[in-house]
Scaffold this motif. Sequence first.
Motif, mmCIF file in Angstrom:
data_model
loop_
_atom_site.group_PDB
_atom_site.id
_atom_site.type_symbol
_atom_site.label_atom_id
_atom_site.label_comp_id
_atom_site.label_asym_id
_atom_site.label_seq_id
_atom_site.Cartn_x
_atom_site.Cartn_y
_atom_site.Cartn_z
ATOM 1 N N LEU A 35 0.836 -1.208 0.000
ATOM 2 C CA LEU A 35 0.000 0.000 0.000
ATOM 3 C C LEU A 35 0.868 1.256 0.000
ATOM 4 N N ARG A 36 1.828 1.319 0.903
ATOM 5 C CA ARG A 36 2.691 2.505 1.010
ATOM 6 C C ARG A 36 3.571 2.689 -0.224
ATOM 7 N N ASP A 37 4.104 1.587 -0.750
ATOM 8 C CA ASP A 37 5.071 1.659 -1.840
ATOM 9 C C ASP A 37 4.432 1.857 -3.213
ATOM 10 N N GLU A 38 3.225 1.349 -3.420
ATOM 11 C CA GLU A 38 2.678 1.302 -4.771
ATOM 12 C C GLU A 38 1.420 2.135 -5.001
ATOM 13 N N LEU A 39 0.827 2.668 -3.954
ATOM 14 C CA LEU A 39 -0.404 3.431 -4.121
ATOM 15 C C LEU A 39 -0.202 4.673 -4.982
ATOM 16 N N ASN A 40 0.837 5.451 -4.681
ATOM 17 C CA ASN A 40 1.083 6.693 -5.422
ATOM 18 C C ASN A 40 1.285 6.458 -6.907
ATOM 19 N N GLN A 41 2.043 5.450 -7.235
ATOM 20 C CA GLN A 41 2.401 5.220 -8.638
ATOM 21 C C GLN A 41 1.346 4.450 -9.410
ATOM 22 N N HIS A 42 0.702 3.470 -8.763
ATOM 23 C CA HIS A 42 -0.173 2.558 -9.500
ATOM 24 C C HIS A 42 -1.659 2.686 -9.177
ATOM 25 N N GLY A 43 -2.021 3.269 -8.040
ATOM 26 C CA GLY A 43 -3.423 3.483 -7.706
ATOM 27 C C GLY A 43 -4.071 2.357 -6.916
ATOM 28 N N THR A 44 -5.335 2.610 -6.541
ATOM 29 C CA THR A 44 -6.058 1.676 -5.674
ATOM 30 C C THR A 44 -6.363 0.345 -6.353
ATOM 31 N N GLY A 45 -6.664 0.367 -7.644
ATOM 32 C CA GLY A 45 -6.979 -0.877 -8.353
ATOM 33 C C GLY A 45 -5.821 -1.851 -8.335
ATOM 34 N N HIS A 46 -4.629 -1.334 -8.572
ATOM 35 C CA HIS A 46 -3.418 -2.160 -8.577
ATOM 36 C C HIS A 46 -3.163 -2.753 -7.189
ATOM 37 N N VAL A 47 -3.251 -1.908 -6.166
ATOM 38 C CA VAL A 47 -3.015 -2.380 -4.795
ATOM 39 C C VAL A 47 -4.082 -3.405 -4.410
ATOM 40 N N ALA A 48 -5.314 -3.179 -4.818
ATOM 41 C CA ALA A 48 -6.395 -4.123 -4.512
ATOM 42 C C ALA A 48 -6.108 -5.499 -5.118
ATOM 43 N N LYS A 49 -5.632 -5.518 -6.355
ATOM 44 C CA LYS A 49 -5.313 -6.804 -6.998
ATOM 45 C C LYS A 49 -4.149 -7.505 -6.305
ATOM 46 N N LYS A 50 -3.108 -6.739 -5.983
ATOM 47 C CA LYS A 50 -1.916 -7.344 -5.364
ATOM 48 C C LYS A 50 -2.187 -7.860 -3.954
ATOM 49 N N THR A 51 -3.131 -7.246 -3.259
ATOM 50 C CA THR A 51 -3.406 -7.637 -1.876
ATOM 51 C C THR A 51 -4.668 -8.500 -1.746
ATOM 52 N N ASP A 52 -5.312 -8.777 -2.872
ATOM 53 C CA ASP A 52 -6.564 -9.551 -2.883
ATOM 54 C C ASP A 52 -7.619 -8.906 -1.994
ATOM 55 N N ARG A 53 -7.789 -7.599 -2.191
ATOM 56 C CA ARG A 53 -8.780 -6.837 -1.436
ATOM 57 C C ARG A 53 -9.635 -6.024 -2.396
ATOM 58 N N LYS A 54 -10.735 -5.523 -1.892
ATOM 59 C CA LYS A 54 -11.604 -4.649 -2.676
ATOM 60 C C LYS A 54 -11.033 -3.232 -2.642
ATOM 61 N N LYS A 55 -11.363 -2.446 -3.670
ATOM 62 C CA LYS A 55 -10.865 -1.062 -3.735
ATOM 63 C C LYS A 55 -11.301 -0.247 -2.523
#
Length: 181
Positions: free
Chosen positions: A126-146
């Motif tokens: 979340l901390r490392d990738e949110l700024n660059q890739h957004g919530t959709g990307h973090v949601a996929k990588k963490t298996d969570r909903k946006k």
Amino acid sequence: MTKLIFNQFTDADDNEILNEVKSIGDVDWASVSCSLKRPEYVVIQRAFQLGAIRFNDYNHVLISHRFDGWRSDEIDFLLDNVGKHSAKVIANAMGRSDASVRKQIYEFQLSCKKDRTWSEDELDILRDELNQHGTGHVAKKTDRKKIDVKHQAIKQGLSDGSIMLTLFGKRRSDNEVGTLA
């Protein structure tokens, strides 16, 4: 059986928020937050629910674009109590409908049997990738909903306005309505 109690905003709390917004214009949210003994982002979310502030100015800390949308304190209460109490008991304590509570249980995948607490690895993503890739990307990588990613980003203080956390971006101002961009 102990009664489930949710710390609702009182009329006095709402009046304090409304008076602060009306009197100053540029609100000292930290002061209001301290006075109400609630996190700053929750006070801002409540001010939006009351119609005291505009979505565009605070979309980085708003979970929903709707005035009746859920606040972070409500989601935290749900997360703390799901599995311990029925959706109906939680809904009654919060002043929400059973359907609304059940929808949030589904949205946050709380009906799954796995632990939905954020791990350190997930928080790092979340901390490392949110700024660059957004919530959709973090949601996929963490298996969570946006919505879960957005809620956690707000709680972690990662939403500073430069990150678009919602599908609803800046809305057109009144003088832009009717013009083509």
